[in-house]
Design an enzyme around this catalytic site. Structure first.
Site, PDB file in Angstrom:
ATOM      1  N   LYS A 266       0.970  -1.271  -0.071  1.00 44.47           N
ATOM      2  CA  LYS A 266      -0.125  -0.086  -0.002  1.00 44.47           C
ATOM      3  C   LYS A 266       0.888   1.055   0.073  1.00 44.47           C
ATOM      4  CE  LYS A 266      -3.464   2.561   2.819  1.00 44.47           C
ATOM      5  NZ  LYS A 266      -4.245   2.632   3.925  1.00 44.47           N
ATOM      6  N   ASP A 271      -2.609   9.984   3.349  1.00 44.49           N
ATOM      7  CA  ASP A 271      -4.115   9.771   3.526  1.00 44.49           C
ATOM      8  C   ASP A 271      -4.934  10.694   4.223  1.00 44.49           C
ATOM      9  OD1 ASP A 271      -6.483   8.483   3.834  1.00 44.49           O
ATOM     10  OD2 ASP A 271      -5.813   6.899   4.988  1.00 44.49           O
ATOM     11  N   LYS A 278     -10.043  13.183   7.882  1.00 46.21           N
ATOM     12  CA  LYS A 278      -9.591  12.563   9.286  1.00 46.21           C
ATOM     13  C   LYS A 278      -9.473  13.785  10.249  1.00 46.21           C
ATOM     14  CE  LYS A 278      -6.497   8.692   7.975  1.00 46.21           C
ATOM     15  NZ  LYS A 278      -7.223   7.565   8.495  1.00 46.21           N
ATOM     16  N   GLU A 350      -9.662   3.606   2.170  1.00 45.17           N
ATOM     17  CA  GLU A 350      -9.317   3.826   0.789  1.00 45.17           C
ATOM     18  C   GLU A 350      -8.233   2.655   0.269  1.00 45.17           C
ATOM     19  OE1 GLU A 350      -7.664   5.428   3.199  1.00 45.17           O
ATOM     20  OE2 GLU A 350      -5.609   4.883   2.659  1.00 45.17           O
ATOM     21  N   ARG A 352      -7.950  -0.273   1.005  1.00 43.03           N
ATOM     22  CA  ARG A 352      -8.641  -1.714   0.291  1.00 43.03           C
ATOM     23  C   ARG A 352      -9.081  -1.570  -1.078  1.00 43.03           C
ATOM     24  NH1 ARG A 352     -13.012  -1.818   5.248  1.00 43.03           N
ATOM     25  NH2 ARG A 352     -11.351  -0.747   6.021  1.00 43.03           N
TER      26      ARG A 352
HETATM   27  N1  BES Z   1      -4.222   4.507   6.637  1.00 38.45           N
HETATM   28  C1  BES Z   1      -5.464   4.222   7.592  1.00 38.45           C
HETATM   29  C2  BES Z   1      -5.218   3.276   8.506  1.00 38.45           C
HETATM   30  C3  BES Z   1      -4.445   3.776   9.776  1.00 38.45           C
HETATM   31  C4  BES Z   1      -4.927   4.672  10.680  1.00 38.45           C
HETATM   32  C5  BES Z   1      -3.119   3.286   9.817  1.00 38.45           C
HETATM   33  C6  BES Z   1      -4.377   5.138  11.858  1.00 38.45           C
HETATM   34  C7  BES Z   1      -2.410   3.790  11.163  1.00 38.45           C
HETATM   35  C8  BES Z   1      -2.928   4.729  12.106  1.00 38.45           C
HETATM   36  C9  BES Z   1      -6.701   3.898   6.645  1.00 38.45           C
HETATM   37  O1  BES Z   1      -6.619   4.402   5.262  1.00 38.45           O
HETATM   38  C10 BES Z   1      -7.815   4.255   7.364  1.00 38.45           C
HETATM   39  O2  BES Z   1      -8.126   5.562   7.352  1.00 38.45           O
HETATM   40  N2  BES Z   1      -8.431   3.257   7.994  1.00 38.45           N
HETATM   41  C11 BES Z   1      -9.768   3.567   8.535  1.00 38.45           C
HETATM   42  C12 BES Z   1     -10.955   2.616   8.095  1.00 38.45           C
HETATM   43  C13 BES Z   1     -12.376   2.843   8.654  1.00 38.45           C
HETATM   44  C14 BES Z   1     -12.703   4.195   7.966  1.00 38.45           C
HETATM   45  C15 BES Z   1     -13.250   1.902   8.400  1.00 38.45           C
HETATM   46  C16 BES Z   1      -9.523   3.562  10.140  1.00 38.45           C
HETATM   47  O3  BES Z   1      -8.845   2.623  10.441  1.00 38.45           O
HETATM   48  O4  BES Z   1     -10.053   4.505  10.800  1.00 38.45           O
HETATM   49 ZN    ZN Z   2      -4.928   4.915   4.513  1.00 39.10          ZN
HETATM   50 MN    MN Z   3      -7.571   6.015   5.059  1.00 34.92          MN
END
Ligand code: BES
Ligand code: ZN
Ligand code: MN
Length: 498
Positions: A266, A271, A278, A350, A352
């Site tokens: 990835k 992001d 976020k 995103e 996935r």
């Molecule tokens: N890159 C993030 C995951 C992440 C978050 C890694 C914090 C390390 C620290 C990923 O793209 C993401 O935002 N995932 C979301 C998924 C949710 C919206 C279902 C998450 O984990 O909050």
């Molecule tokens: Zn991400």
């Molecule tokens: Mn994300």
């Protein structure tokens, strides 16, 4: 820093410092005994006087020891002989390196001869020592911001039978470290420099550095459109930094019957969450959302350095997730390259979406094994914290091999389940799947989503959200899981280890 493997007559060798061990209960190691004999009991006298005990990590620096040519001897406590293991090595090395560097000592000899009890232990002993030394030096350099004086480290291997396994260990260690360092370096770059194009240019560079073994193909948005990679494209649609997918092909010439392993990283160079933005507090850390790609990059460097007898295809799935008027939206329905449709409920899920299109794309390579490495879910951090990478797989053999490599390198993983029941959690009433799971277990429902696209091959998913970087004042990429992946590849290529 240079490393050497030698067979040395210790008392007669000239170096800045010899490092030699003492176990608890006044037991000298073989090399300490040798030095003691030569110096007419100088060392045993110090022990009797209580100047040093074998307590783990305790050091005593000696100058001008009678009849010993080297300038200094550093005696180091090794703990109880019966419980000496790889954790003892870390403690011993940390203190030795600190002591030596404080005194600007440049050239040293490590002598722990009795640990060469067999080829296997010599190999792992050297591997462990070098990885500890590299970590310690990295800390001195990067966090303590001090100069590193150490210039050469020689391992004294007294038993010639173990000489070649020591040399192989050294070779492996250096290649892995090169990959690990390269991975950290890319992982640490800020998102205004390391964007998807930059990532692809780094990938391209590999074909210059390793002309004979590596070729690189970059898939840009035009090609993605032709291929129907609409989920991947949607994620990148609003950034002026366009997505680029780098396909790095490593293969060694003239080897028959090679396995094809695809590593997918990835590579979200930033992001923001997109329209499902976020919170701002830790958003800056999302520059690390490309650490999966960085790990793949580093692992390929390791493979090329060692000329591994495998076909490895590394995919860096570069993309930037931004909000904006051309951004994809919650509510959008995307048709993935596989033809399956996905309802977007959250643009922050995103990773996935990018990965599912890559999984379809790589079917063209008929891979034996596919491993994706992704900072995929905050839920994985909630489940496993920061020491352990989440492991998911559709194949038991692959799990066994990854767990073996994980134990060998201490690059920890823990398997989480992919029971069929979880599939209900990613149901949608308007598409084949929704891009977020209901009902908790976010790391698993994300992996469950991925598993819908990986049925044609043996696949494992490493969720490195908790392990890829460290936060806070010493923040930075860890380079994980380069060590794990490197060891996995070394093991499956059966690379004449001992
Ligand atoms: N890159 C993030 C995951 C992440 C978050 C890694 C914090 C390390 C620290 C990923 O793209 C993401 O935002 N995932 C979301 C998924 C949710 C919206 C279902 C998450 O984990 O909050
Ligand atoms: Zn991400
Ligand atoms: Mn994300």
């Amino acid at each position: 820093m240079k490393f050497f493997i030698k067979s040395i007559d210790l008392p007669k060798e000239k170096t800045d410092c010899i490092i030699s061990g003492i176990f608890e209960c006044d037991q000298l190691t073989v090399s300490s005994k040798n030095l003691d004999n030569y110096s007419n009991g100088y060392i045993s006298k110090l022990i009797t006087q209580g100047d040093i005990s074998g307590e783990i990590g305790k050091t005593l620096l000696l100058y001008d020891v009678p009849n010993i040519i080297s300038k200094r001897i550093l005696l180091i406590g090794c703990g109880k002989k019966s419980s000496f293991n790889s954790n003892s090595i870390s403690a011993i090395l940390r203190n030795s390196i600190k002591t030596l560097n404080k005194r600007s000592i440049k050239n040293i000899i490590f002598s722990f001869t009795e640990l060469n009890s067999c080829n296997n232990s010599t190999y792992w002993f050297i591997r462990k020592i070098i990885s500890c030394i590299k970590k310690e030096i990295f800390t001195i350099n990067t966090f303590l911001k001090k100069k590193v004086y150490l210039h050469s480290i020689t391992f004294n291997i007294t038993d010639k039978n173990f000489f070649s396994s020591a040399q192989i260990a050294l070779k492996h260690s250096l290649a892995i470290d090169l990959g690990l360092t390269a991975s950290k370096k890319i992982g640490n770059l800020p998102p205004n420099i390391c964007n998807p194009l930059y990532l692809s240019l780094q990938a391209k560079e590999l074909s210059n550095s390793y002309k004979n073994n590596i070729s690189v193909n970059i898939v840009d948005i035009n090609e993605m459109r032709n291929l129907g990679m609409h989920a991947y494209l949607a994620v990148g649609s609003s950034s002026k930094n366009k997505p680029y997918m780098s396909v790095i092909r490593y293969s060694r010439k003239n080897i028959v019957d090679k396995k094809t392993i695809v590593l997918v990283g990835k590579g979200l160079t930033f992001d923001s969450g997109g329209i499902s933005l976020k919170p701002s507090k830790k958003m800056h850390e999302m520059k690390y959302d490309m650490c999966g790609a960085a790990a793949v990059y580093g692992t390929l460097i390791m493979a090329a350095e060692l000329n591994l007898p495998l076909n490895i295809i590394g995919v860096l799935a570069g993309c930037e997730n931004m909000p904006g008027s051309s951004a994809f939206r919650p509510g959008d329905i995307l048709t993935t390259m596989s033809g399956k449709t996905v309802e977007v409920l959250d643009t922050d899920a995103e990773g996935r979406l990018v990965l599912c299109d890559v999984f379809k794309y790589i079917e063209r390579f008929s891979p034996d094994i596919v491993i994706d490495i992704a900072t995929l879910t905050g839920a994985c951090v909630a489940a496993l914290g920061h020491y352990v990478t989440g492991l998911f797989s559709n194949n038991k053999d692959l799990v066994d091999n990854l767990e073996k490599a994980s134990k060998e390198t201490n690059d920890k993983v823990w398997r989480l389940p992919l029971f069929q029941e979880y599939e209900k959690n990613i149901n949608s009433n308007v598409a084949d799947f929704s891009n977020i799971g209901s009902g908790g277990a976010g790391a698993i429902t994300a992996a469950c989503f991925l598993s819908q696209f990986t049925k044609k091959y043996h696949w494992a998913h490493l969720d490195i959200a908790g392990t890829a970087w460290e936060s806070g004042i010493n923040k930075g990429s860890t380079g994980r899981p380069v060590e794990l992946l490197s060891q996995f590849l070394l093991n499956i290529s059966n690379y004449n280890k001992y």
